[in-house]
Design a protein around this motif. Structure first.
Motif, PDB file in Angstrom:
ATOM      1  N   LYS A  98      50.769  30.275  23.517  1.00  0.00           N
ATOM      2  CA  LYS A  98      49.597  31.084  23.832  1.00  0.00           C
ATOM      3  C   LYS A  98      48.350  30.210  23.823  1.00  0.00           C
ATOM      4  O   LYS A  98      48.289  29.185  23.144  1.00  0.00           O
ATOM      5  CB  LYS A  98      49.451  32.251  22.863  1.00  0.00           C
ATOM      6  N   ARG A  99      47.388  30.628  24.608  1.00  0.00           N
ATOM      7  CA  ARG A  99      46.101  29.946  24.708  1.00  0.00           C
ATOM      8  C   ARG A  99      45.018  31.015  24.814  1.00  0.00           C
ATOM      9  O   ARG A  99      45.283  32.131  25.253  1.00  0.00           O
ATOM     10  CB  ARG A  99      46.020  29.059  25.956  1.00  0.00           C
ATOM     11  N   LYS A 100      43.781  30.664  24.439  1.00  0.00           N
ATOM     12  CA  LYS A 100      42.676  31.585  24.662  1.00  0.00           C
ATOM     13  C   LYS A 100      41.403  30.807  24.959  1.00  0.00           C
ATOM     14  O   LYS A 100      41.254  29.652  24.575  1.00  0.00           O
ATOM     15  CB  LYS A 100      42.487  32.551  23.503  1.00  0.00           C
ATOM     16  N   THR A 101      40.507  31.483  25.658  1.00  0.00           N
ATOM     17  CA  THR A 101      39.231  30.883  26.017  1.00  0.00           C
ATOM     18  C   THR A 101      38.239  31.066  24.872  1.00  0.00           C
ATOM     19  O   THR A 101      38.520  31.736  23.880  1.00  0.00           O
ATOM     20  CB  THR A 101      38.633  31.552  27.268  1.00  0.00           C
ATOM     21  N   SER A 102      37.075  30.536  25.079  1.00  0.00           N
ATOM     22  CA  SER A 102      35.978  30.795  24.148  1.00  0.00           C
ATOM     23  C   SER A 102      35.498  32.237  24.343  1.00  0.00           C
ATOM     24  O   SER A 102      35.795  32.873  25.347  1.00  0.00           O
ATOM     25  CB  SER A 102      34.832  29.823  24.408  1.00  0.00           C
ATOM     26  N   ILE A 103      34.768  32.737  23.376  1.00  0.00           N
ATOM     27  CA  ILE A 103      34.212  34.087  23.433  1.00  0.00           C
ATOM     28  C   ILE A 103      32.851  34.006  24.124  1.00  0.00           C
ATOM     29  O   ILE A 103      32.017  33.173  23.773  1.00  0.00           O
ATOM     30  CB  ILE A 103      34.060  34.668  22.015  1.00  0.00           C
ATOM     31  N   LYS A 104      32.651  34.862  25.116  1.00  0.00           N
ATOM     32  CA  LYS A 104      31.359  34.946  25.805  1.00  0.00           C
ATOM     33  C   LYS A 104      30.611  36.133  25.212  1.00  0.00           C
ATOM     34  O   LYS A 104      31.020  37.279  25.379  1.00  0.00           O
ATOM     35  CB  LYS A 104      31.546  35.135  27.313  1.00  0.00           C
ATOM     36  N   LYS A 105      29.541  35.870  24.506  1.00  0.00           N
ATOM     37  CA  LYS A 105      28.865  36.917  23.739  1.00  0.00           C
ATOM     38  C   LYS A 105      27.908  37.753  24.586  1.00  0.00           C
ATOM     39  O   LYS A 105      27.214  37.235  25.455  1.00  0.00           O
ATOM     40  CB  LYS A 105      28.119  36.295  22.567  1.00  0.00           C
ATOM     41  N   ASN A 106      27.919  39.052  24.293  1.00  0.00           N
ATOM     42  CA  ASN A 106      26.970  40.023  24.859  1.00  0.00           C
ATOM     43  C   ASN A 106      26.922  40.019  26.379  1.00  0.00           C
ATOM     44  O   ASN A 106      25.852  39.914  26.975  1.00  0.00           O
ATOM     45  CB  ASN A 106      25.568  39.784  24.293  1.00  0.00           C
ATOM     46  N   THR A 107      28.073  40.168  27.020  1.00  0.00           N
ATOM     47  CA  THR A 107      28.093  40.196  28.481  1.00  0.00           C
ATOM     48  C   THR A 107      29.185  41.125  28.994  1.00  0.00           C
ATOM     49  O   THR A 107      30.231  41.278  28.368  1.00  0.00           O
ATOM     50  CB  THR A 107      28.288  38.794  29.084  1.00  0.00           C
ATOM     51  N   LEU A 108      28.901  41.752  30.124  1.00  0.00           N
ATOM     52  CA  LEU A 108      29.897  42.552  30.829  1.00  0.00           C
ATOM     53  C   LEU A 108      30.505  41.779  31.988  1.00  0.00           C
ATOM     54  O   LEU A 108      31.470  42.228  32.598  1.00  0.00           O
ATOM     55  CB  LEU A 108      29.258  43.844  31.361  1.00  0.00           C
ATOM     56  N   VAL A 149      26.700  47.548  26.638  1.00  0.00           N
ATOM     57  CA  VAL A 149      26.302  46.143  26.546  1.00  0.00           C
ATOM     58  C   VAL A 149      26.793  45.607  25.214  1.00  0.00           C
ATOM     59  O   VAL A 149      27.186  46.350  24.334  1.00  0.00           O
ATOM     60  CB  VAL A 149      24.775  45.953  26.655  1.00  0.00           C
ATOM     61  N   GLY A 150      26.744  44.323  25.071  1.00  0.00           N
ATOM     62  CA  GLY A 150      27.112  43.738  23.798  1.00  0.00           C
ATOM     63  C   GLY A 150      28.588  43.472  23.635  1.00  0.00           C
ATOM     64  O   GLY A 150      29.055  43.280  22.530  1.00  0.00           O
ATOM     65  N   LEU A 151      29.341  43.466  24.726  1.00  0.00           N
ATOM     66  CA  LEU A 151      30.748  43.118  24.622  1.00  0.00           C
ATOM     67  C   LEU A 151      30.882  41.614  24.442  1.00  0.00           C
ATOM     68  O   LEU A 151      30.040  40.842  24.888  1.00  0.00           O
ATOM     69  CB  LEU A 151      31.510  43.570  25.864  1.00  0.00           C
ATOM     70  N   ASN A 152      31.945  41.210  23.786  1.00  0.00           N
ATOM     71  CA  ASN A 152      32.202  39.798  23.508  1.00  0.00           C
ATOM     72  C   ASN A 152      33.589  39.430  24.038  1.00  0.00           C
ATOM     73  O   ASN A 152      34.524  39.237  23.266  1.00  0.00           O
ATOM     74  CB  ASN A 152      32.104  39.539  22.004  1.00  0.00           C
ATOM     75  N   PRO A 153      33.731  39.323  25.359  1.00  0.00           N
ATOM     76  CA  PRO A 153      35.055  39.125  25.943  1.00  0.00           C
ATOM     77  C   PRO A 153      35.572  37.690  25.824  1.00  0.00           C
ATOM     78  O   PRO A 153      34.806  36.730  25.727  1.00  0.00           O
ATOM     79  CB  PRO A 153      34.845  39.494  27.411  1.00  0.00           C
ATOM     80  N   TYR A 154      36.898  37.605  25.830  1.00  0.00           N
ATOM     81  CA  TYR A 154      37.603  36.336  25.936  1.00  0.00           C
ATOM     82  C   TYR A 154      38.918  36.612  26.647  1.00  0.00           C
ATOM     83  O   TYR A 154      39.325  37.765  26.802  1.00  0.00           O
ATOM     84  CB  TYR A 154      37.818  35.681  24.572  1.00  0.00           C
ATOM     85  N   VAL A 155      39.585  35.561  27.096  1.00  0.00           N
ATOM     86  CA  VAL A 155      40.842  35.704  27.824  1.00  0.00           C
ATOM     87  C   VAL A 155      41.970  35.119  26.994  1.00  0.00           C
ATOM     88  O   VAL A 155      41.839  34.022  26.444  1.00  0.00           O
ATOM     89  CB  VAL A 155      40.773  34.993  29.196  1.00  0.00           C
ATOM     90  N   LYS A 156      43.068  35.880  26.898  1.00  0.00           N
ATOM     91  CA  LYS A 156      44.286  35.401  26.251  1.00  0.00           C
ATOM     92  C   LYS A 156      45.343  35.198  27.323  1.00  0.00           C
ATOM     93  O   LYS A 156      45.519  36.057  28.184  1.00  0.00           O
ATOM     94  CB  LYS A 156      44.838  36.432  25.257  1.00  0.00           C
ATOM     95  N   ALA A 157      46.034  34.075  27.270  1.00  0.00           N
ATOM     96  CA  ALA A 157      47.139  33.817  28.191  1.00  0.00           C
ATOM     97  C   ALA A 157      48.359  33.449  27.363  1.00  0.00           C
ATOM     98  O   ALA A 157      48.273  32.645  26.432  1.00  0.00           O
ATOM     99  CB  ALA A 157      46.790  32.693  29.151  1.00  0.00           C
ATOM    100  N   SER A 158      49.487  34.060  27.699  1.00  0.00           N
ATOM    101  CA  SER A 158      50.736  33.795  26.980  1.00  0.00           C
ATOM    102  C   SER A 158      51.804  33.360  27.967  1.00  0.00           C
ATOM    103  O   SER A 158      51.960  33.962  29.031  1.00  0.00           O
ATOM    104  CB  SER A 158      51.220  35.055  26.256  1.00  0.00           C
ATOM    105  N   LEU A 159      52.543  32.340  27.603  1.00  0.00           N
ATOM    106  CA  LEU A 159      53.688  31.883  28.381  1.00  0.00           C
ATOM    107  C   LEU A 159      54.913  32.617  27.850  1.00  0.00           C
ATOM    108  O   LEU A 159      55.214  32.551  26.655  1.00  0.00           O
ATOM    109  CB  LEU A 159      53.854  30.374  28.222  1.00  0.00           C
ATOM    110  N   VAL A 160      55.601  33.359  28.731  1.00  0.00           N
ATOM    111  CA  VAL A 160      56.695  34.238  28.317  1.00  0.00           C
ATOM    112  C   VAL A 160      57.976  33.858  29.054  1.00  0.00           C
ATOM    113  O   VAL A 160      57.954  33.596  30.258  1.00  0.00           O
ATOM    114  CB  VAL A 160      56.337  35.714  28.617  1.00  0.00           C
ATOM    115  N   CYS A 161      59.087  33.839  28.314  1.00  0.00           N
ATOM    116  CA  CYS A 161      60.405  33.597  28.898  1.00  0.00           C
ATOM    117  C   CYS A 161      61.395  34.544  28.240  1.00  0.00           C
ATOM    118  O   CYS A 161      61.497  34.583  27.003  1.00  0.00           O
ATOM    119  CB  CYS A 161      60.831  32.148  28.681  1.00  0.00           C
ATOM    120  N   ASP A 162      62.099  35.331  29.046  1.00  0.00           N
ATOM    121  CA  ASP A 162      63.080  36.305  28.543  1.00  0.00           C
ATOM    122  C   ASP A 162      62.479  37.240  27.498  1.00  0.00           C
ATOM    123  O   ASP A 162      63.103  37.557  26.487  1.00  0.00           O
ATOM    124  CB  ASP A 162      64.303  35.596  27.963  1.00  0.00           C
TER     125      ASP A 162
END
Length: 70
Positions: A24-34, A5-18
């Motif tokens: 790059k973009r990222k979401t907010s951090i969601k605290k203490n959740t699986l 327990v106690g993970l602080n996940p977020y999502v990273k997205a990157s636009l890639v070419c060659d």
């Protein structure tokens, strides 16, 4: 050892070419959740003529992962 327990996940997205990361973009951090829920939009402006040449790489990260490894 990872905490169950106690993970602080977020999502990273990157636009890639060659193999190069263009944007790059990222979401907010969601605290203490699986089981995070994201109601967020990560927007990339891509010209129509380039749409077939780009990829989006998505990764779910833990904000505190370096602290856990130590």
């Amino acid at each position: 050892m990872r905490r169950s327990v106690g993970l602080n996940p977020y999502v990273k997205a990157s636009l890639v070419c060659d193999g190069r990361r263009l944007k790059k973009r990222k979401t907010s951090i969601k605290k203490n959740t699986l089981n995070p829920t994201y109601n967020e939009a990560l927007v990339f402006d891509i010209p129509n003529e380039n749409i077939e040449n780009v990829s989006i790489v998505i990764a779910v990260m833990d904000y505190d992962w370096l602290k856990i490894i130590k």
